[in-house]
Design a protein around this motif. Structure first.
Motif, PDB file in Angstrom:
ATOM      1  N   PRO A   1       0.959  -1.063  -0.133  1.00 42.56           N
ATOM      2  CA  PRO A   1       0.532  -0.376   0.024  1.00 42.56           C
ATOM      3  C   PRO A   1       0.785   1.362   0.069  1.00 42.56           C
ATOM      4  N   ALA A   2       2.008   1.274   0.145  1.00 41.13           N
ATOM      5  CA  ALA A   2       3.433   2.866   0.584  1.00 41.13           C
ATOM      6  C   ALA A   2       3.199   3.023  -1.011  1.00 41.13           C
ATOM      7  N   THR A   3       2.860   2.101  -1.857  1.00 39.53           N
ATOM      8  CA  THR A   3       3.289   1.900  -3.198  1.00 39.53           C
ATOM      9  C   THR A   3       1.956   1.546  -4.176  1.00 39.53           C
ATOM     10  N   PRO A   4       1.558   2.470  -4.078  1.00 35.03           N
ATOM     11  CA  PRO A   4      -0.135   2.895  -4.492  1.00 35.03           C
ATOM     12  C   PRO A   4       0.079   2.174  -6.000  1.00 35.03           C
ATOM     13  N   ASP A   5       0.962   2.974  -7.049  1.00 42.56           N
ATOM     14  CA  ASP A   5       0.606   2.976  -8.448  1.00 42.56           C
ATOM     15  C   ASP A   5       1.644   1.298  -8.998  1.00 42.56           C
ATOM     16  N   GLY A   6       2.389   0.810  -7.298  1.00 39.85           N
ATOM     17  CA  GLY A   6       3.161  -0.768  -7.584  1.00 39.85           C
ATOM     18  C   GLY A   6       2.193  -1.687  -8.307  1.00 39.85           C
ATOM     19  N   VAL A   7       2.906  -2.888  -9.072  1.00 41.78           N
ATOM     20  CA  VAL A   7       2.388  -4.113 -10.010  1.00 41.78           C
ATOM     21  C   VAL A   7       3.308  -5.151 -10.224  1.00 41.78           C
ATOM     22  N   VAL A   8       2.848  -5.985 -10.379  1.00 45.56           N
ATOM     23  CA  VAL A   8       3.246  -7.980 -10.168  1.00 45.56           C
ATOM     24  C   VAL A   8       2.867  -8.264 -11.237  1.00 45.56           C
ATOM     25  N   LEU A   9       3.940  -8.402 -12.150  1.00 43.90           N
ATOM     26  CA  LEU A   9       4.041  -8.761 -13.400  1.00 43.90           C
ATOM     27  C   LEU A   9       3.711 -10.027 -13.886  1.00 43.90           C
ATOM     28  N   GLU A  10       3.154 -10.832 -14.054  1.00 42.37           N
ATOM     29  CA  GLU A  10       3.057 -12.365 -15.022  1.00 42.37           C
ATOM     30  C   GLU A  10       4.641 -12.690 -15.283  1.00 42.37           C
ATOM     31  N   SER A  11       4.942 -14.175 -14.925  1.00 47.40           N
ATOM     32  CA  SER A  11       6.262 -14.167 -15.307  1.00 47.40           C
ATOM     33  C   SER A  11       6.542 -14.478 -17.139  1.00 47.40           C
TER      34      SER A  11
END
Length: 760
Positions: free
Chosen positions: A125-135
């Motif tokens: 939540p501290a990085t609201p524009d953070g994402v996790v990508l499928e490999s």
């Protein structure tokens, strides 16, 4: 025992070349079987591992935002659910590469369908524009944790926090959007939602999907994907490579077993007197059998051990997918068992075929039976006498006569020699079929080279004008692709409208005709199998809440979406929904145009409004198969060489009794040599013709069967060209004749005393 070993050692010194060939052939066969085992494990286990560790959902259902999807948790057979999560379609760009993605708002790390982090960390939540990508998406974008991502057409940026493996369908450029997990605040205005269902019994997947569609209503469903589809897509070409290696490995093993059987049987016929002497000095039938059995089993064991050691030590270093497969396989629980069981089974099979031939040696009487003065069928036939009367070369005539009069022995030799040649023809057909995908893609369902998606910033007319302005673009076919529910509402398929009636899309048809009139369509083999229909039937499907009824008039070759595609013209879909506008364009390029260069120019000219991808060619994933085919042909050629040397030795030995008669009628040593060379060439020619006659239809059947199982459908097989087949046959026959020339010449110049000893 000492006498047995001495005799075996003496025999080894006499037949060193044959022993070396048997060891190398066995090693090649076992390596092929071990690589096939590795590819099967690599194809199945990684996805299964991810699915198990992630507690994957068996069904993922995409719906509109207003659907009451939480009610699905109460369905019978549903163990637990993932979501619902808000979703939005977007395009991400990094390092000049763009990809279509699905942003999925995930407030916390899921329990069902949990992404397995391989690099970086989960959302913060501290990085609201953070994402996790499928490999796979991360690899396509060349993205790593910490890299920025842009959304073309906006000033917004995202930051990659992590990369994760998922058991859901993976990213495929132009076909399947990549999966991006983000906080709900980063999704913005959701265009839909998705929910995952984990079932108590995976076998009930179709039933649960049907119940879910009935509960929510067909109009609320956007797309349905199941665990079977995800598994099949993940296995992909690796399973095909494993099947090819396994098939040819088993075929080569049978051919090697028959070659060993023929070699031992021939040596027994040529050493009847030696075996009788062994029995006369005290060898028991069991000892004679053990000599041959232990000797050839030792050759097979040496080759199998060398193959297992090679695969274990060097297999993971093989470049490309084969090396990756071996590396993963070596870490799987059943690796040690397979590494031991495959060589043992190969050695046991060769030992069994050896034992059958060696058993005949044990039955040889201790007192040699006098050979008949004239072999059965040894008299000259009328055709042979007339041919000699026509003053044809006597060496050629008598060589053909030798093959014809020894019918049973010749037929068995032809059969053993034809098997490796047959498999070589099948391997050549696999090679030419792969070449067809690259040299003539329009014949295998790939008439276009580029797929273009345009955003709302450009009108349809502007997009069309921009695309056709490029000098390398021969045609631009507008189209749309939507997900449609099949009858019974158990799955979704791809419904495409491509081209118009004035400019029809150039489908590659394997059956029927093109769609020309209203409500006509062509379908892929995967869709025909799914719906259990055939060309000529009418099918009904549902797009949103609108029914669409189409008449299937042809079967197209569809390499995409496992063939679960039905295609019609854009005009037909507009008649049912006039609001439809083209969402994609398929571009056919001029001959010689570079798709990547054209894609770069169009992306630049679109100023961020165009998403351009090259069309994926299924043969690109089969590039390791070329090296496999070359290796298999080498192994099969080695087995054929063993059988050929055996046949030459048998022909030379059996011709020794005719030397006196041939010399008595005035034949020179060169003419006598021609008799043996001709007999060998005729045998090789018959084997080549049999191998081609059986190999070509077998290759077409196998390739088309694989095409049907993959959803592409039959009709993709391409046999070798006639010129290549003639060259192959000529090389085999001339090579056999050349190999026979030296031993035949030596036999023709033997001393009179040696010839007399062979007769008695």
């Amino acid at each position: 025992m000492r006498a047995t070993l001495r005799w075996a050692h003496s025999d080894l010194r006499t037949h060193r070349g044959e022993a070396l060939f048997l060891v190398l052939a066995t090693a090649g066969i076992v390596v092929s079987l071990l690589l096939a085992t590795a590819l099967f494990g690599y194809a199945t286990n990684p996805w299964q591992r991810v699915f198990t560790q992630a507690r994957g959902a068996h069904v993922w259902i995409h719906t509109d935002p207003s659907a009451q999807v939480r009610k699905l948790a109460e369905l019978d057979g549903v163990e637990s659910v993932a979501g619902p999560y808000p979703t939005a379609s977007a395009t991400l760009a990094a390092r000049g590469t763009r990809a279509s993605v699905e942003l999925r708002g995930t407030p916390e790390r899921p329990v069902v369908g949990r992404p397995l982090i391989t690099s970086g960390h989960w959302l913060d939540p501290a990085t609201p524009d953070g994402v996790v990508l499928e490999s796979r998406l991360a690899r396509a974008l060349l993205a790593e944790p910490g890299d920025p991502l842009t959304l073309p057409g906006t000033t917004r940026k995202l930051t990659v926090l992590g990369i994760a493996d998922s058991a859901e369908p993976r990213y495929r450029a132009g076909e399947q959007p990549g999966l991006v997990w983000a906080l709900p605040s980063a999704v913005g205005a959701p265009g839909g939602q998705v929910i995952g269902l984990r079932l108590t019994d995976p076998a009930d997947t179709d039933y649960v999907v049907q119940r879910a569609v009935t509960l929510l209503g067909a109009g609320a469903i956007g797309e349905v994907s199941t665990w079977q589809q995800a598994r099949a897509e993940a296995q992909g070409d690796n399973r095909l490579l494993g099947q090819v290696l396994g098939l040819f490995g088993l075929g080569a093993l049978v051919a090697a077993g028959l070659a060993v059987h023929g070699a031992i049987a021939t040596r027994i016929r040529g050493h009847l007197r030696d075996i009788s002497v062994l029995k006369a000095i005290g060898f028991t039938p069991g000892q004679v059998v053990r000599v041959f059995l232990l000797q050839h089993t030792a050759y097979a064991l040496l080759g199998a051990v060398a193959a297992a050691a090679f695969t274990q030590a060097v297999g993971s270093r093989i470049p490309g997918r084969l090396g990756d497969a071996v590396g993963v396989w070596q870490g799987l629980p059943g690796h040690t068992v397979a590494l031991f069981a495959v060589p043992v089974c190969a050695v046991l099979f060769i030992g069994a075929t050896t034992g059958l031939a060696a058993w005949r040696a044990g039955r040889v009487p201790p007192v040699p039976v006098p050979r008949p003065a004239l072999s059965p069928g040894g008299r000259l036939s009328g055709v042979t006498r007339r041919a000699l009367g026509l003053r044809l070369p006597p060496g050629l005539v008598l060589g053909c006569h030798t093959v014809v009069t020894r019918r049973l022995r010749s037929l068995s030799t032809v059969a053993r020699l034809a098997l490796p040649l047959l498999l070589i023809v099948v391997a050549m057909s696999a090679w030419t079929t792969m070449d067809r995908f690259h040299s003539r893609p329009e014949q295998v369902g790939l008439p276009t080279a580029l797929t273009v998606h345009a955003d709302a910033g450009l009108s349809t007319r502007d997009v069309r004008a921009l695309l056709e302005r490029d000098p390398q673009v021969a045609a631009a076919y507008p189209g749309v692709e939507v997900a449609a529910l099949v009858p019974g509402q158990t799955a979704t398929i791809a419904l495409r409208g491509l081209g118009t009636r004035q400019e029809p899309y150039p489908y590659a048809l394997a059956e029927g005709r093109l769609a020309r009139d209203r409500d006509e369509a062509v379908a892929g083999q995967g869709l025909l199998d799914l719906l259990d229909v055939r060309v000529g039937d009418w099918v009904r499907m549902t797009v949103g809440d609108q029914p669409q009824i189409l008449h299937i008039v042809g079967r197209s070759i569809e390499p995409e979406n496992a063939g679960r595609v039905i295609s019609t013209s854009l005009d037909t879909l507009r008649e049912n929904d006039p609001r439809l506008t083209p969402g994609l364009y398929q571009l056919r390029l001029r001959p010689g145009a570079d798709p990547h260069a054209v894609a770069g120019r169009l992306a630049t000219a679109g100023h961020g409004h165009l998403d351009v991808h090259t069309v994926t060619n299924p043969a690109d994933g089969l590039s390791p198969l070329r090296g496999v085919v070359v290796g298999l042909i080498a192994v099969l050629a080695l087995i054929g060489l063993i059988e050929l040397l055996t046949a030459i030795g048998a022909t030379v030995r059996e011709g020794e009794r005719d030397l006196l008669a041939l010399k008595a009628i005035g034949l020179s040593p060169r003419q006598i040599t021609t008799v043996t060379v001709t007999a060998t060439g005729c045998t090789a020619l018959a084997a080549v013709l049999a191998g081609m006659a059986l190999g070509l239809p077998l290759a077409h059947w196998l390739i088309d069967a694989q095409g049907r199982s993959s959803g592409i459908g039959p009709g993709i097989a391409q046999g070798p060209s006639p010129a290549l087949l003639v060259l192959f046959g000529a090389a085999a026959v001339l090579g056999a004749a050349a190999l026979a020339a030296l031993p035949a010449a030596r036999a023709a110049r033997r001393r009179l005393a040696d010839t007399l000893s062979a007769v008695t």
